[in-house]
Design an enzyme around this catalytic site. Structure first.
Site, PDB file in Angstrom:
ATOM      1  N   LYS A  22       0.822  -1.215   0.000  1.00 25.79           N
ATOM      2  CA  LYS A  22       0.000   0.000   0.000  1.00 25.79           C
ATOM      3  C   LYS A  22       0.864   1.277   0.000  1.00 25.79           C
ATOM      4  O   LYS A  22       2.071   1.224   0.279  1.00 25.79           O
ATOM      5  CB  LYS A  22      -0.930  -0.043   1.223  1.00 25.79           C
ATOM      6  CG  LYS A  22      -1.964  -1.185   1.160  1.00 25.79           C
ATOM      7  CD  LYS A  22      -2.940  -1.134   2.340  1.00 25.79           C
ATOM      8  CE  LYS A  22      -3.987  -2.239   2.239  1.00 25.79           C
ATOM      9  NZ  LYS A  22      -4.962  -2.184   3.358  1.00 25.79           N
ATOM     10  N   TYR A  24     -12.347  -1.950  -3.490  1.00 27.45           N
ATOM     11  CA  TYR A  24     -12.830  -2.068  -2.113  1.00 27.45           C
ATOM     12  C   TYR A  24     -14.357  -1.914  -2.029  1.00 27.45           C
ATOM     13  O   TYR A  24     -14.887  -1.544  -0.972  1.00 27.45           O
ATOM     14  CB  TYR A  24     -12.131  -1.046  -1.215  1.00 27.45           C
ATOM     15  CG  TYR A  24     -10.777  -1.519  -0.679  1.00 27.45           C
ATOM     16  CD1 TYR A  24     -10.670  -2.701   0.067  1.00 27.45           C
ATOM     17  CD2 TYR A  24      -9.620  -0.798  -0.901  1.00 27.45           C
ATOM     18  CE1 TYR A  24      -9.443  -3.139   0.556  1.00 27.45           C
ATOM     19  CE2 TYR A  24      -8.383  -1.235  -0.403  1.00 27.45           C
ATOM     20  CZ  TYR A  24      -8.311  -2.401   0.318  1.00 27.45           C
ATOM     21  OH  TYR A  24      -7.106  -2.841   0.823  1.00 27.45           O
ATOM     22  N   ASN A  36      -2.011   0.380   6.656  1.00 24.91           N
ATOM     23  CA  ASN A  36      -1.475  -0.857   7.238  1.00 24.91           C
ATOM     24  C   ASN A  36      -0.622  -1.681   6.265  1.00 24.91           C
ATOM     25  O   ASN A  36      -0.519  -2.891   6.381  1.00 24.91           O
ATOM     26  CB  ASN A  36      -2.589  -1.671   7.883  1.00 24.91           C
ATOM     27  CG  ASN A  36      -3.639  -2.107   6.900  1.00 24.91           C
ATOM     28  OD1 ASN A  36      -3.547  -1.823   5.708  1.00 24.91           O
ATOM     29  ND2 ASN A  36      -4.657  -2.806   7.384  1.00 24.91           N
ATOM     30  N   HIS A  57      -2.216  -5.420   1.545  1.00 22.00           N
ATOM     31  CA  HIS A  57      -3.523  -6.074   1.368  1.00 22.00           C
ATOM     32  C   HIS A  57      -3.260  -7.517   0.965  1.00 22.00           C
ATOM     33  O   HIS A  57      -2.309  -7.801   0.236  1.00 22.00           O
ATOM     34  CB  HIS A  57      -4.334  -5.408   0.249  1.00 22.00           C
ATOM     35  CG  HIS A  57      -5.440  -6.283  -0.272  1.00 22.00           C
ATOM     36  ND1 HIS A  57      -6.655  -6.365   0.342  1.00 22.00           N
ATOM     37  CD2 HIS A  57      -5.480  -7.179  -1.300  1.00 22.00           C
ATOM     38  CE1 HIS A  57      -7.410  -7.265  -0.315  1.00 22.00           C
ATOM     39  NE2 HIS A  57      -6.708  -7.760  -1.306  1.00 22.00           N
ATOM     40  N   GLU A  91      -9.854 -10.871  -7.423  1.00 18.93           N
ATOM     41  CA  GLU A  91      -8.900  -9.758  -7.316  1.00 18.93           C
ATOM     42  C   GLU A  91      -7.738  -9.918  -8.304  1.00 18.93           C
ATOM     43  O   GLU A  91      -7.247  -8.937  -8.841  1.00 18.93           O
ATOM     44  CB  GLU A  91      -8.385  -9.660  -5.880  1.00 18.93           C
ATOM     45  CG  GLU A  91      -9.466  -9.187  -4.918  1.00 18.93           C
ATOM     46  CD  GLU A  91      -9.021  -9.210  -3.455  1.00 18.93           C
ATOM     47  OE1 GLU A  91      -9.857  -8.859  -2.607  1.00 18.93           O
ATOM     48  OE2 GLU A  91      -7.861  -9.566  -3.162  1.00 18.93           O
TER      49      GLU A  91
HETATM   50  P1  ATP Z   1      -7.131  -5.931   3.343  1.00 22.22           P
HETATM   51  O1  ATP Z   1      -8.474  -6.222   2.731  1.00 22.22           O
HETATM   52  O2  ATP Z   1      -6.567  -4.578   2.930  1.00 22.22           O
HETATM   53  O3  ATP Z   1      -6.158  -7.044   3.126  1.00 22.22           O
HETATM   54  P2  ATP Z   1      -8.087  -6.767   5.892  1.00 22.22           P
HETATM   55  O4  ATP Z   1      -8.735  -7.867   5.131  1.00 22.22           O
HETATM   56  O5  ATP Z   1      -7.174  -7.110   7.016  1.00 22.22           O
HETATM   57  O6  ATP Z   1      -7.272  -5.831   4.912  1.00 22.22           O
HETATM   58  P3  ATP Z   1     -10.605  -5.370   5.839  1.00 22.22           P
HETATM   59  O7  ATP Z   1     -11.600  -5.492   6.927  1.00 22.22           O
HETATM   60  O8  ATP Z   1     -10.844  -6.069   4.542  1.00 22.22           O
HETATM   61  O9  ATP Z   1      -9.166  -5.758   6.444  1.00 22.22           O
HETATM   62  O10 ATP Z   1     -10.411  -3.813   5.565  1.00 22.22           O
HETATM   63  C1  ATP Z   1      -9.838  -3.355   4.353  1.00 22.22           C
HETATM   64  C2  ATP Z   1      -8.897  -2.210   4.665  1.00 22.22           C
HETATM   65  O11 ATP Z   1      -9.674  -1.103   5.133  1.00 22.22           O
HETATM   66  C3  ATP Z   1      -7.902  -2.455   5.798  1.00 22.22           C
HETATM   67  O12 ATP Z   1      -6.757  -3.140   5.395  1.00 22.22           O
HETATM   68  C4  ATP Z   1      -7.579  -1.042   6.210  1.00 22.22           C
HETATM   69  O13 ATP Z   1      -6.683  -0.413   5.294  1.00 22.22           O
HETATM   70  C5  ATP Z   1      -8.939  -0.387   6.108  1.00 22.22           C
HETATM   71  N1  ATP Z   1      -9.665  -0.460   7.379  1.00 22.22           N
HETATM   72  C6  ATP Z   1     -10.264  -1.529   7.937  1.00 22.22           C
HETATM   73  N2  ATP Z   1     -10.847  -1.249   9.117  1.00 22.22           N
HETATM   74  C7  ATP Z   1     -10.617   0.085   9.312  1.00 22.22           C
HETATM   75  C8  ATP Z   1     -10.958   1.013  10.322  1.00 22.22           C
HETATM   76  N3  ATP Z   1     -11.665   0.647  11.400  1.00 22.22           N
HETATM   77  N4  ATP Z   1     -10.535   2.295  10.192  1.00 22.22           N
HETATM   78  C9  ATP Z   1      -9.824   2.704   9.113  1.00 22.22           C
HETATM   79  N5  ATP Z   1      -9.482   1.878   8.099  1.00 22.22           N
HETATM   80  C10 ATP Z   1      -9.863   0.585   8.192  1.00 22.22           C
HETATM   81 MG    MG Z   2      -9.931  -7.541   3.405  1.00 26.83          MG
END
Ligand code: ATP
Ligand code: MG
Length: 140
Positions: free
Chosen positions: A11, A51, A114, A117, A128
């Site tokens: 990211k 997303y 974070n 992804h 994806e």
């Molecule tokens: P990713 O899909 O990016 O691999 P993930 O599966 O661990 O991450 P998801 O729940 O799918 O988490 O959320 C997608 C992305 O949205 C997260 O990686 C993060 O960048 C963002 N995100 C998730 N929860 C929050 C939150 N509470 N506040 C801000 N950003 C968030």
């Molecule tokens: Mg995810």
């Protein structure tokens, strides 16, 4: 078991801090192989589409702003159990909850920025990978 494929994104927070190589090295050390890769700046429509599942979440607008704030490096990772192995190497979404030694624990700035992804299951992995790569771009 046939090797599995998953989609991984480094990211903007990580590309900005020049962490691409360090993060790719974590994947390779875990036995995951990069079989396709590209670096690009996501457009707003691309980030929104990628997303889309989170469209109704309160963090959606911030997430799209973040994901379009700088270049991303997108790869297809291949290996035994690649989907779950990649999620293990990444660590929990919130870096404060991520296990020691994981990418997010070591590099993530916060729950939004974070660093990585990873696809969360076989259906999303296939979808994806198709979103970003054509069959011709994946070399195995
Ligand atoms: P990713 O899909 O990016 O691999 P993930 O599966 O661990 O991450 P998801 O729940 O799918 O988490 O959320 C997608 C992305 O949205 C997260 O990686 C993060 O960048 C963002 N995100 C998730 N929860 C929050 C939150 N509470 N506040 C801000 N950003 C968030
Ligand atoms: Mg995810």
């Amino acid at each position: 078991m046939a090797p599995e494929r998953t989609l991984s994104i480094i990211k903007p927070d990580a590309t900005r801090r020049n962490l691409t190589g360090e993060i790719l090295s974590r994947f390779e050390k875990a036995g995951l192989r990069v079989v396709a890769q590209k670096r690009l700046l996501l457009s707003r429509p691309q980030a929104e589409a990628f997303y889309a599942v989170h469209r109704q979440r309160p963090f959606f607008a911030g997430l799209v702003n973040f994901m379009t704030s700088g270049p991303v490096v997108i790869q297809v990772l291949e290996g035994e159990g690649a989907i779950s192995k990649n999620r293990e190497v990444m660590g929990a979404t919130d870096p404060q909850k991520a296990a020691p030694g994981t990418i997010r624990r070591d590099f993530a700035e916060n729950i939004e920025a974070n660093s990585v992804h990873g696809s969360d299951g076989p259906d999303t992995a296939a979808e994806e990978i198709r979103f970003f790569f054509s069959t011709m771009e994946i070399t195995g």
